[in-house]
Design a protein around this motif. Sequence first.
Motif, PDB file in Angstrom:
ATOM      1  N   LEU A 168       0.826  -1.209   0.000  1.00 64.33           N
ATOM      2  CA  LEU A 168       0.000   0.000   0.000  1.00 64.33           C
ATOM      3  C   LEU A 168       0.862   1.261   0.000  1.00 64.33           C
ATOM      4  N   ASP A 169       2.035   1.176   0.660  1.00 62.64           N
ATOM      5  CA  ASP A 169       2.939   2.335   0.672  1.00 62.64           C
ATOM      6  C   ASP A 169       3.338   2.735  -0.737  1.00 62.64           C
ATOM      7  N   GLY A 170       3.415   1.742  -1.613  1.00 65.82           N
ATOM      8  CA  GLY A 170       3.824   2.036  -2.987  1.00 65.82           C
ATOM      9  C   GLY A 170       2.696   2.587  -3.845  1.00 65.82           C
ATOM     10  N   ALA A 171       1.497   2.643  -3.301  1.00 63.40           N
ATOM     11  CA  ALA A 171       0.345   3.104  -4.084  1.00 63.40           C
ATOM     12  C   ALA A 171       0.381   4.618  -4.266  1.00 63.40           C
ATOM     13  N   PRO A 172      -0.277   5.111  -5.300  1.00 63.63           N
ATOM     14  CA  PRO A 172      -0.277   6.563  -5.515  1.00 63.63           C
ATOM     15  C   PRO A 172      -0.975   7.331  -4.386  1.00 63.63           C
ATOM     16  N   ALA A 173      -1.997   6.739  -3.777  1.00 64.63           N
ATOM     17  CA  ALA A 173      -2.745   7.468  -2.746  1.00 64.63           C
ATOM     18  C   ALA A 173      -2.171   7.195  -1.366  1.00 64.63           C
ATOM     19  N   PHE A 174      -2.485   8.075  -0.450  1.00 54.59           N
ATOM     20  CA  PHE A 174      -2.085   7.884   0.941  1.00 54.59           C
ATOM     21  C   PHE A 174      -2.963   6.805   1.572  1.00 54.59           C
TER      22      PHE A 174
ATOM     23  N   ALA B  61       5.659  12.429   0.256  1.00 52.67           N
ATOM     24  CA  ALA B  61       5.604  11.358  -0.729  1.00 52.67           C
ATOM     25  C   ALA B  61       4.268  11.312  -1.465  1.00 52.67           C
ATOM     26  N   LYS B  62       3.186  11.521  -0.738  1.00 54.06           N
ATOM     27  CA  LYS B  62       1.853  11.320  -1.316  1.00 54.06           C
ATOM     28  C   LYS B  62       1.101  12.649  -1.414  1.00 54.06           C
ATOM     29  N   PRO B  63       0.107  12.703  -2.324  1.00 54.31           N
ATOM     30  CA  PRO B  63      -0.742  13.893  -2.362  1.00 54.31           C
ATOM     31  C   PRO B  63      -1.338  14.157  -0.977  1.00 54.31           C
ATOM     32  N   ASP B  65       0.127  15.099   1.660  1.00 56.97           N
ATOM     33  CA  ASP B  65       1.073  14.995   2.780  1.00 56.97           C
ATOM     34  C   ASP B  65       1.465  16.417   3.190  1.00 56.97           C
ATOM     35  N   ASN B 107      -1.301  13.747   6.805  1.00 60.32           N
ATOM     36  CA  ASN B 107      -1.875  13.723   5.472  1.00 60.32           C
ATOM     37  C   ASN B 107      -3.316  14.180   5.604  1.00 60.32           C
TER      38      ASN B 107
END
Lengths: 244, 451
Positions: A168-174, B61-63, B65, B107
């Motif tokens: 899941l860490d590698g996914a585009p979303a948080f 890292a993520k949108p 964040d 986030n």
Amino acid sequence: MDLDVTLPRIEPAPAVLAAGGREHATASIRLGGVPRGVAVLLVEDHDPVRGASEPMNALVEHGFESLAASVAGLEALACDRLVAGLLEEVTTWDWSPEQVGLVGWGRGGTAALHRCATGDLGAAVGISPALADVREIACADAPRSPWLGMVGELAPDTGLAEEVGSLLDGAPAFTQLVVYPGVGPDFHRDAAPALVHAAAFDCWQRVVEWLNVRVSPRPTPYAELWELRQHHSSDVPTPEGTPR
Amino acid sequence: MTDTLPGGSAPARPQYVDDDRDAPRFRVNRRAMVDDDVLARERDRIFDKVWLYIGHETELAKPNDFKTRTVAGRPLIFARDKAGQIQVWVNSCPHRGAMICREKEGNARFMTCFYHGWSFNTSGKLVSVPGDTSYGRDFERPGLAAPAHVDSYRGFVFVSFNPDVEDLVDYLAEAAEFLDLVCDQSESGMRVLEGTHEYSVKANWKLLVENSYDGYHAVSTHQRYFEMVAASGVELDATRLGDSIGVDLGNGHAASVGGPGTGGLFGRPLSEAAIAEKEARFASFRTRFGEAWVDRMTGARNLVIFPNLVVIDLVMGVVIRKIDPVRPDYMEVTAWELVPPEEGDELKRQRLDNFLTFWGPGGLASPDDVEALETCQRSFAAHRELSWSDVSRGMSSPVALGSDELQMRTWWRRWDALVNDVEHADEPHDPPSERFRGRRLELEPVETTSS
Ligand code: FES
Ligand SMILES: [Fe+2]
């Protein structure tokens, strides 16, 4: 002085929704004014009124309308179709997907994750989903909408937590995967043992926070007017029904 | 020394920097470390005017964040918006001022001010106002305020509160090349590791700037560290410590730079496997960027980007350090570690170990530095009796060494120009030798056949 305040309970309204070629019992709570957002709930109880009444009322405290249905006995594909039907239904209440928080228990949680692949949802939550299913979905369709998963440490496949977490860490979303220590898959059904009670309490807090910081609020009529003014510099007529 | 000219005209600034080219001698007046007035001018004339580091793109890292940071005394929100763009917002509600975001990081697409409940998204837009009808239909909804400029160079994000500031690359001048030497150490892009070192020092912030590229103090101040390294079986060739130069990189930026190979000079020894992996990685860089550039990459580097960003590539760890003055005698320091993410576990483990044992707030080096700076500051109570610190080392040498003090003089000259309107000419030195000047080539990576 007695400070205990008992909030009035709203009885969810039962209805039937046709989705994916079958009929599903639903429960809904609609609110007046400008609600904060809408929650679509996927519960394990056959009867959504019985199974979802409590979380639906708890969500009302945060300004969320809600629509619930049961995923009991549904295969993955049927779950997906049900989710599509429920989201379709709330668009008739004037909610767009980014104003929706999709919360599922058990396989409802994996269905919520699956729906994240398109990336248009405000937020999604899975409470006690089977991690083997989560792994399968995360491999096939990385989530593009934020998904929060919560599982009990003593659930059968929690050993996969680390692997699923890094997937899941590698996914585009948080995304976030929370493992509650010393509790089984039923931790969310609040019970007397301290760890279960603590997990149930924390889990619900997280659901509300997850939705509150991610589900798009519905603009008020004045906010819409202002939005219009941003796009047209010239005078904008007052839309029908706008308070003056 | 008097602050007022005879005849009662505008008060003259006392002299803070004594840059005597004839002697030659360079001195800094210790009042610069104790005066509230100096700090006020620094805020006004440096921190409000130049580019300042806020954070690294890979920390978000993520949108959606976000991290909350303080830059130039201002509370800021450093965020990646829903569309993936880096954004920086002033962490203050346009309503009546409460902080929108009271967490260090997280986030969230929407941040709601807890005072009256206004909500903003990570693009800075006001998205909801409780009971907004009371504001009337024509109310202009204020969004979050932002610094005048936000820009980044190879992942390093800077802000400036000066609308008229020059372009970031122009500002960075030759320091940009030194960031390249660090950033080229990863094929996929160097990343900041999660977590920060945060500590405070009861000393003036400029003392840590000086200390950050002070090659002169290493052996004396960090004796215990070197003893530890020796005890771990590393044979330290002390003569190699002298293989370094000091360079003026323009606009107040400077570095002390070690010759090829000095980057791994000390630190606990690497395992055979880690050495082999490291060598293989650098061999691939050689085929991409050329020998001369990669030779430079393997050298140690202590870089200060004026005024308060430190990037040190030494002891197998790249530290990014941000120094913030709070009071004349008190600073706060935040530090991060920058790593190549593709590195194997063993190399990473050893990198972390070396990083912590040297740079950590509880490591074997940083506390020594903190102690040195705090004793300086305490002694500055006697600045009237002993007014000047000497920063002349290497001023008359044809080539300034890393253990000389050209780096500090470069910084102080820029400081004096900005704070006191006193201009100083550059210090003449011979150009550094070829070993320190290799350029980066863009070569086709050579296909290596596996044996
Ligand atoms: S100060 Fe933020 S809503 Fe009032
Ligand atoms: Fe030091």
